[in-house]
Design a protein around this motif. Sequence first.
Motif, PDB file in Angstrom:
ATOM      1  N   UNK A   1       4.248   5.507  -5.600  1.00 20.40           N
ATOM      2  CA  UNK A   1       4.232   5.532  -7.062  1.00 20.40           C
ATOM      3  C   UNK A   1       3.163   6.506  -7.563  1.00 20.40           C
ATOM      4  N   UNK A   2       1.997   6.523  -6.906  1.00 17.83           N
ATOM      5  CA  UNK A   2       0.916   7.429  -7.307  1.00 17.83           C
ATOM      6  C   UNK A   2       1.315   8.882  -7.103  1.00 17.83           C
TER       7      UNK A   2
ATOM      8  N   UNK B   1       0.841  -1.201   0.000  1.00 21.82           N
ATOM      9  CA  UNK B   1       0.000   0.000   0.000  1.00 21.82           C
ATOM     10  C   UNK B   1       0.872   1.246   0.000  1.00 21.82           C
ATOM     11  N   UNK B   2       1.925   1.267   0.783  1.00 20.20           N
ATOM     12  CA  UNK B   2       2.820   2.420   0.840  1.00 20.20           C
ATOM     13  C   UNK B   2       3.559   2.580  -0.488  1.00 20.20           C
ATOM     14  N   UNK B   3       3.971   1.439  -1.077  1.00 22.36           N
ATOM     15  CA  UNK B   3       4.677   1.486  -2.371  1.00 22.36           C
ATOM     16  C   UNK B   3       3.752   2.019  -3.462  1.00 22.36           C
TER      17      UNK B   3
ATOM     18  N   UNK C   1       3.073  14.006  -9.470  1.00 18.13           N
ATOM     19  CA  UNK C   1       4.085  15.073  -9.555  1.00 18.13           C
ATOM     20  C   UNK C   1       4.572  15.218 -10.991  1.00 18.13           C
ATOM     21  N   UNK C   2       4.888  14.090 -11.635  1.00 22.44           N
ATOM     22  CA  UNK C   2       5.364  14.147 -13.025  1.00 22.44           C
ATOM     23  C   UNK C   2       4.266  14.661 -13.957  1.00 22.44           C
TER      24      UNK C   2
END
Length: 144
Positions: free
Chosen positions: A10-11, A4-6, A16-17
């Motif tokens: 990634x989200x 969940x943290x990973x 941001x990108x």
Amino acid sequence: MDYAAEIERIAVEARRRSANVAEEIDEIHRQTALRAERFAAETTERLQELADQDQVVQDPPEVPAESSAPPPSRTPEPVRPSAPRPPEAFEPDPNWTPEQLRQAEIRAAVARARAARQARSTVAPSDGDYDPESEYYRRSTWLD
């Protein structure tokens, strides 16, 4: 490993990108709009200059009021059919590059060939009598 943290990390990175790309696209749109406005202004100015030049060329010179001579009458001359003009002689410019010289030679050859075809397109019978067979070969179009 905490999936969940990973996934959250990634989200966040993807958001941001995505925001950076959106900002870059907005900047590109803004720059394009500014260039388009500048181009439109320059084009308008150039067109106005050309229109002014055309107006100067089209305006006939003013005739002084002192001249009492009547203006010459212009009667249009009837258009007479004439033989096609031969192509102008090819005169190379010494400042031309070899490629420009080659292109000019090609244009001159095409003009000569076109003139030759036009010269041969008008056929007159050699004898004065009417010959239906020769009429067939002298027709203007072969698409019938």
